[in-house]
Write a protein that holds these residues in place. Structure first.
Motif, PDB file in Angstrom:
ATOM      1  N   ALA A  32       0.828  -1.210   0.000  1.00  0.00           N
ATOM      2  CA  ALA A  32       0.000   0.000   0.000  1.00  0.00           C
ATOM      3  C   ALA A  32       0.862   1.258   0.000  1.00  0.00           C
ATOM      4  N   ASN A  33       1.997   1.201   0.698  1.00  0.00           N
ATOM      5  CA  ASN A  33       2.964   2.296   0.655  1.00  0.00           C
ATOM      6  C   ASN A  33       4.338   1.696   0.411  1.00  0.00           C
ATOM      7  N   ASP A  34       5.036   2.267  -0.561  1.00  0.00           N
ATOM      8  CA  ASP A  34       6.295   1.663  -0.990  1.00  0.00           C
ATOM      9  C   ASP A  34       7.387   2.738  -0.914  1.00  0.00           C
ATOM     10  N   ASP A  35       8.141   2.717   0.161  1.00  0.00           N
ATOM     11  CA  ASP A  35       9.280   3.615   0.313  1.00  0.00           C
ATOM     12  C   ASP A  35       8.870   5.088   0.121  1.00  0.00           C
ATOM     13  N   VAL A  36       7.907   5.527   0.905  1.00  0.00           N
ATOM     14  CA  VAL A  36       7.394   6.891   0.758  1.00  0.00           C
ATOM     15  C   VAL A  36       8.138   7.848   1.693  1.00  0.00           C
ATOM     16  N   SER A  37       8.659   8.917   1.142  1.00  0.00           N
ATOM     17  CA  SER A  37       9.267   9.981   1.948  1.00  0.00           C
ATOM     18  C   SER A  37       8.599  11.305   1.601  1.00  0.00           C
ATOM     19  N   LEU A  38       8.204  12.043   2.636  1.00  0.00           N
ATOM     20  CA  LEU A  38       7.446  13.279   2.435  1.00  0.00           C
ATOM     21  C   LEU A  38       7.698  14.182   3.621  1.00  0.00           C
ATOM     22  N   ASP A  39       7.427  15.477   3.473  1.00  0.00           N
ATOM     23  CA  ASP A  39       7.396  16.288   4.688  1.00  0.00           C
ATOM     24  C   ASP A  39       6.273  17.316   4.640  1.00  0.00           C
ATOM     25  N   GLY A  53      -7.023   3.897  -4.145  1.00  0.00           N
ATOM     26  CA  GLY A  53      -6.146   2.743  -4.009  1.00  0.00           C
ATOM     27  C   GLY A  53      -4.676   3.077  -4.136  1.00  0.00           C
ATOM     28  N   ALA A  54      -4.344   4.367  -4.308  1.00  0.00           N
ATOM     29  CA  ALA A  54      -2.939   4.748  -4.458  1.00  0.00           C
ATOM     30  C   ALA A  54      -2.180   4.634  -3.141  1.00  0.00           C
ATOM     31  N   GLY A  55      -2.901   4.573  -2.029  1.00  0.00           N
ATOM     32  CA  GLY A  55      -2.235   4.426  -0.738  1.00  0.00           C
ATOM     33  C   GLY A  55      -2.249   5.679   0.108  1.00  0.00           C
ATOM     34  N   LYS A  56      -3.073   6.663  -0.253  1.00  0.00           N
ATOM     35  CA  LYS A  56      -3.103   7.925   0.478  1.00  0.00           C
ATOM     36  C   LYS A  56      -3.628   7.725   1.904  1.00  0.00           C
ATOM     37  N   THR A  57      -4.762   7.058   2.005  1.00  0.00           N
ATOM     38  CA  THR A  57      -5.355   6.865   3.328  1.00  0.00           C
ATOM     39  C   THR A  57      -4.442   6.035   4.222  1.00  0.00           C
ATOM     40  N   THR A  58      -3.851   4.999   3.648  1.00  0.00           N
ATOM     41  CA  THR A  58      -2.943   4.160   4.424  1.00  0.00           C
ATOM     42  C   THR A  58      -1.814   5.009   5.005  1.00  0.00           C
ATOM     43  N   LEU A  59      -1.251   5.868   4.192  1.00  0.00           N
ATOM     44  CA  LEU A  59      -0.145   6.702   4.641  1.00  0.00           C
ATOM     45  C   LEU A  59      -0.585   7.615   5.789  1.00  0.00           C
ATOM     46  N   ASP A 220      -0.100  24.436  -1.810  1.00  0.00           N
ATOM     47  CA  ASP A 220       1.191  25.101  -1.936  1.00  0.00           C
ATOM     48  C   ASP A 220       2.216  24.161  -2.556  1.00  0.00           C
ATOM     49  N   ARG A 221       2.051  22.884  -2.269  1.00  0.00           N
ATOM     50  CA  ARG A 221       2.880  21.848  -2.882  1.00  0.00           C
ATOM     51  C   ARG A 221       1.992  20.669  -3.199  1.00  0.00           C
ATOM     52  N   ILE A 222       2.342  19.928  -4.225  1.00  0.00           N
ATOM     53  CA  ILE A 222       1.525  18.790  -4.625  1.00  0.00           C
ATOM     54  C   ILE A 222       2.425  17.560  -4.725  1.00  0.00           C
ATOM     55  N   THR A 223       2.020  16.492  -4.028  1.00  0.00           N
ATOM     56  CA  THR A 223       2.731  15.228  -4.195  1.00  0.00           C
ATOM     57  C   THR A 223       1.774  14.245  -4.834  1.00  0.00           C
ATOM     58  N   ILE A 224       2.246  13.600  -5.889  1.00  0.00           N
ATOM     59  CA  ILE A 224       1.389  12.656  -6.589  1.00  0.00           C
ATOM     60  C   ILE A 224       1.810  11.240  -6.222  1.00  0.00           C
ATOM     61  N   MET A 225       0.824  10.432  -5.849  1.00  0.00           N
ATOM     62  CA  MET A 225       1.095   9.027  -5.513  1.00  0.00           C
ATOM     63  C   MET A 225       0.422   8.119  -6.532  1.00  0.00           C
ATOM     64  N   ARG A 226       1.096   7.044  -6.834  1.00  0.00           N
ATOM     65  CA  ARG A 226       0.504   6.022  -7.701  1.00  0.00           C
ATOM     66  C   ARG A 226       0.982   4.667  -7.219  1.00  0.00           C
ATOM     67  N   ARG A 227       0.050   3.764  -7.023  1.00  0.00           N
ATOM     68  CA  ARG A 227       0.358   2.410  -6.567  1.00  0.00           C
ATOM     69  C   ARG A 227       1.328   2.386  -5.395  1.00  0.00           C
ATOM     70  N   VAL A 249      -2.373   8.796 -13.214  1.00  0.00           N
ATOM     71  CA  VAL A 249      -2.878   7.563 -13.816  1.00  0.00           C
ATOM     72  C   VAL A 249      -1.736   6.763 -14.435  1.00  0.00           C
ATOM     73  N   GLY A 250      -0.663   7.444 -14.819  1.00  0.00           N
ATOM     74  CA  GLY A 250       0.475   6.734 -15.393  1.00  0.00           C
ATOM     75  C   GLY A 250       0.391   6.576 -16.895  1.00  0.00           C
ATOM     76  N   ARG A 251      -0.496   7.322 -17.523  1.00  0.00           N
ATOM     77  CA  ARG A 251      -0.589   7.331 -18.983  1.00  0.00           C
ATOM     78  C   ARG A 251      -1.283   8.615 -19.411  1.00  0.00           C
ATOM     79  N   GLU A 252      -1.354   8.833 -20.726  1.00  0.00           N
ATOM     80  CA  GLU A 252      -2.073   9.990 -21.228  1.00  0.00           C
ATOM     81  C   GLU A 252      -3.559   9.834 -20.916  1.00  0.00           C
ATOM     82  N   VAL A 253      -4.130  10.808 -20.268  1.00  0.00           N
ATOM     83  CA  VAL A 253      -5.548  10.732 -19.916  1.00  0.00           C
ATOM     84  C   VAL A 253      -6.300  11.780 -20.718  1.00  0.00           C
ATOM     85  N   VAL A 254      -7.497  11.396 -21.152  1.00  0.00           N
ATOM     86  CA  VAL A 254      -8.327  12.364 -21.858  1.00  0.00           C
ATOM     87  C   VAL A 254      -9.204  13.057 -20.837  1.00  0.00           C
TER      88      VAL A 254
END
Ligand SMILES: Nc1ncnc2c1ncn2[C@@H]1O[C@H](COP(=O)(O)OP(=O)(O)O)[C@@H](O)[C@H]1O
Ligand SMILES: [Mg+2]
Lengths: 516, 310
Positions: A32-39, A53-59, A220-227, A249-254
């Motif tokens: 759910a969280n893979d080597d996440v570093s943030l401040d 499902g990206a793991g935001k709530t878990t973090l 003010d800052r944006i961190t994007i999480m995926r998987r 999403v990890g690809r071109e999104v319309v």
């Protein structure tokens, strides 16, 4: 835009108050969280953006001490934190407003706020609790009646209670997990104002969302999480919604759906002067009339609770019609049972997908036959033919890209987006002539929304009729050929989709009659 | 007509309503505490039985009824902790575990009665808890004959009802107990130890049930008989529901059921259909539960095991 939250922050260059280093959290079968570093820094809104499902709530639950990380460490003001439970996080000044509110409806506002950290003493001094709540609610400009019962409050006010809970415990870091998901547009504006004030007071805010425009507006800052991983951290000034969506999403999104020109066919659905009451016999739909043509999406716009639900439930036979008529392909279907309506060729995506759309304790395969388990495609001489059930499930799961593609999973174990795909697969599988979609993308992430929009437009291009009820104006505007605005159970106006504007619809939604 | 007047005008009816209610009031109050924290305690029937047996056992052993009372409460407490452990920590189905405790208690007490006291039953010289008799109280009209010359446990019960109300609705711990029974997740995130609170709720119900058992065996009698609780633990649960999970409500409902029992006694002698009249308390229980029907206001997480995610 001129929201205070978007203004520069004077404290953003301070050292971080809260730091995560190399956090990893595994659940059976997923990391759910893979080597996440943030401040997080005082006086800063740090948005965490990611699909469901990206793991935001878990973090966030790790920060709050609800989960223990398998690896990694949380630091508060440079010191490692040993978070053995929420009480430890609370003691260190971390507050969290959960995605699903942690409130007790039968208790009062004051009781909910002080619970667990009540004024000292054996007796519970409710007066003192109420006075203290009053004090902090004034200090933070979050007006609330301490004596009100939480169950009687609107969702927006309940959220306010949650925020006050954090500040009653002297939070210096405030985690907001998808706080806007449950709010109306005006409540969202209020929340952003509140966040701006907290920021000015030097609070560090973690703002979780999967909505691009919101994040662009307040962060003010944006961190994007995926998987489970951090994809990138950037500033809103150096990015744009399209880039954020692609990273998420990890690809071109319309983002902007491509719609073929509107080619209306003959009228298929004709609703005439419909009057419908709610459970308490209070009329909620007061003489609604509209028509939907083949090859048309009619968007039903309005503020929540203006009769949308009652109108739709009356059409599909879930609610008695007081007066008026529903004609479908020239036939009067008023008052038919839900099964008869479904047999007539009308499919329905209910707004409460977990409560009304699926049986969560049934498998995906079983959910896919709910509407025709006794029909010729599935049943033979009154018995369900499970080979056919499996065949259908396998086919639909593949065709609609349900993940994981395993029809014997319980529906309750799928993510919201995949649950919606199961409902979509079932309803589309009935080859409807008319589809009613109630808030079909509520709470879904960008990828799933894109998919569902594409499917709805496909159906329209095949010459079917669609009634789309949504609270998201953007969605209505981008999909609808005609837009009907409902206010207090009446249609204020029906405007062509390509002529409608946000502002014009907004006025109609608030009950302003068109002047010209 | 005059027969009925004789029955209802007799203070004895009202006095025995009170004394017959006590073994319902105590477990109903206990059940209120247990269920307010979210644990359905069907095991109160069995815990009562255990309390009844060990009250007699320790009372006859030491020739001191107070030691008997203490022994009952300790034995009931142990049984309650075992039930709580299975229900809270192991997250077993609370109703099934509760039934298991009841069957176990019935068997255990019958076995101990036979092996310890043998064929003759419990000793006839087992001391009882005192009845209180104040001449000044007896002279007060209406209330006097009602309250005077009752077992000391009757007075303790009345005090416990008031104390229970205060504890549940006016103390910090009471607030936390109610919170845990409504939404344990919310309580957990507010830093409350859900398990500890639930143990406390079940333990209180165990103590009170054991007191009720002791009342039956050394309060109004001085002997133990097999299955002497006779379903009172279940009727108490009904009283708790009818009383909407509040101490005063449970007390009132238990009084109603006690009244039905008290009424059935004089009626038995004056009416031909004796067995039908004996059913009265149970019929009243069923009617009360039907009446409360859909309007029940059970704690939202009543009977739902809680698991903190880690
Ligand atoms: N308690 C849990 N047990 C097992 N898997 C979980 C649990 N909580 C979350 N997950 C899984 O971890 C992943 C991340 O979930 P979550 O943190 O809720 O994502 P988000 O909040 O970004 O939508 C998902 O695959 C989810 O199914
Ligand atoms: Mg989440």
């Amino acid at each position: 835009m001129g929201t205070p939250a978007a203004q520069g922050s004077k404290t953003a260059n301070q050292p971080p108050i809260l730091e995560l280093q190399h956090i990893t959290k595994r659940f059976p079968g997923v990391v759910a969280n893979d080597d996440v570093s943030l401040d997080f820094r005082p006086g800063e809104i740090h948005a965490i953006l990611g699909e469901n499902g990206a793991g935001k709530t878990t973090l966030m639950n790790i920060i709050y001490g609800l989960y223990h990380p398998d690896e990694g460490q949380v630091f508060m003001e440079g010191r490692p934190l040993n978070l053995e439970g929420p009480h430890a996080a609370i003691a260190h000044g971390i507050g969290m407003v959960h995605q699903h509110f942690m409130l007790i409806p039968v208790l009062t506002v004051a009781e909910n706020i002080v619970l667990g950290s009540e004024p000292p003493g054996f007796r519970f001094d409710i007066r003192r609790a109420a006075a203290e709540v009053k004090k902090i609610s004034e200090a933070y400009h979050l007006e609330i009646d301490p004596w009100a019962k939480v169950g009687d409050l609107t969702v927006g006010l309940q959220q306010r209670v949650e925020i006050l809970k954090a500040f009653y415990r002297r939070a210096r870091v405030l985690i907001l997990d998808e706080p806007t998901a449950v709010l109306t547009p005006s409540e969202i504006e209020d929340l952003f104002q509140i966040m701006a004030r907290l920021k000015a007071d030097g609070i560090a805010i973690a703002f979780i969302s999967h909505k691009l425009d919101e994040v662009m507006q307040v962060a003010d800052r944006i961190t994007i999480m995926r998987r489970g991983r951090v994809v990138r951290t950037l500033l809103p000034t150096e990015t744009n919604p399209q880039e954020l969506a692609n990273l998420m999403v990890g690809r071109e999104v319309v983002l902007q759906v491509k719609k073929s020109p509107y080619r209306p066919g003959p009228v298929l659905v004709d609703v005439q002067n419909l009057v419908v009451a709610d459970e308490h016999n209070y009329p909620r739909v007061n003489g609604v009339s509209f028509q939907i043509r083949r090859g048309e999406i009619l968007g039903l716009a309005g503020v929540d609770g203006n009769g949308q639900r009652e109108l739709i439930e009356a059409i599909v036979g879930l609610r008695p019609v007081r007066s008026g008529k529903v004609l479908f392909a020239g036939r009067d279907i008023t008052g038919l049972s839900p099964r008869q309506v479904s047999r007539a060729g009308i499919s329905y995506i209910p707004q409460d997908r977990q409560g009304d759309g699926l049986v969560l304790n049934f498998t995906v395969a079983e959910n896919l036959i709910l509407k025709d388990y006794n029909g010729p495609q599935i049943a033979r001489r009154g018995r369900i033919d499970f080979r056919r059930v499996r065949e259908r499930a396998q086919r639909l799961v593949g065709q609609y890209g349900v993940a994981p593609p395993n029809p014997s999973l319980l529906a309750g174990n799928l993510s919201g987006g995949n649950q919606q795909k199961v409902i979509l697969a079932r309803e589309m599988g009935l080859a409807p002539e008319f589809l009613i979609a109630a808030q079909p993308t509520r709470g879904l992430d960008v990828g799933a929304i894109e998919y569902i929009h594409k499917r709805l437009l496909e159906l329209r291009d095949q010459g079917k009729a669609i009634l789309l009820f949504s609270l998201e104006l953007e969605e209505i505007l981008s999909l609808s050929d005609e837009i009907a605005v409902i206010y207090k159970g009446q249609i204020m106006d029906i405007v062509p989709g390509d002529k409608a504007t946000r502002e014009g619809l907004g006025l109609l939604m608030l009950g302003a009659r068109k002047s010209a | 007509m005059s027969g009925l007047l004789a029955i209802f005008g007799n203070m004895q009816l009202w006095a025995s309503t009170l004394s017959l209610s006590v073994p319902l009031v105590l477990p109903a109050l206990g059940g209120t505490f247990s269920e307010r924290t979210g644990v359905v305690n069907i095991a109160m029937e069995g815990i009562m039985l255990i309390g009844a047996f060990f009250a007699v056992f320790f009372s006859s052993l030491t020739m001191n009824p107070w030691v008997g009372l203490l022994g009952a409460v300790v034995a009931g407490g142990i049984m309650a902790v075992i039930f709580a452990w299975a229900a809270i920590r192991l997250r077993s189905d609370q109703v099934i575990i509760g039934m298991a405790v009841n069957i176990f208690a019935s068997g255990l007490t019958a076995y101990l009665l036979n092996t310890i006291f043998g064929f003759g039953g419990t000793p006839v010289n087992t001391p009882m808890l005192p009845h209180l008799n104040w001449p000044w109280l007896g002279r007060i009209p209406v209330l006097g004959p009602l309250l005077n010359d009752q077992s000391i446990l009757v007075y303790i019960t009345l005090l416990l009802v008031v104390a229970g109300h205060f504890f549940l609705f006016h103390t910090r711990l009471g607030l936390r107990m109610r919170a845990v029974g409504e939404n344990p997740e919310a309580a957990d995130t507010a830093g409350i130890n859900v398990y500890r609170i639930r143990y406390l709720g079940v333990l209180i119900s165990g103590f009170l049930s054991a007191l009720a058992g002791a009342y039956l065996s050394i309060g109004v009698l001085n002997s133990f008989e097999v299955d002497m609780t006779n379903g009172r633990g279940y009727i108490a649960l009904a009283a708790m529901i009818f009383g909407r999970w509040t101490p005063f409500g449970s007390f009132g409902a238990a009084l109603l059921f006690g009244f039905a029992s008290a009424l059935s006694m004089p009626l038995q002698s004056s009416v031909a259909a004796k067995n039908l009249v004996q059913m009265l308390p149970y019929v009243v229980t069923i009617l009360a539960l039907i009446g409360v029907g859909g309007k029940s206001v059970a704690p939202a997480a009543d009977g739902v095991p809680y698991e903190a995610e880690k």
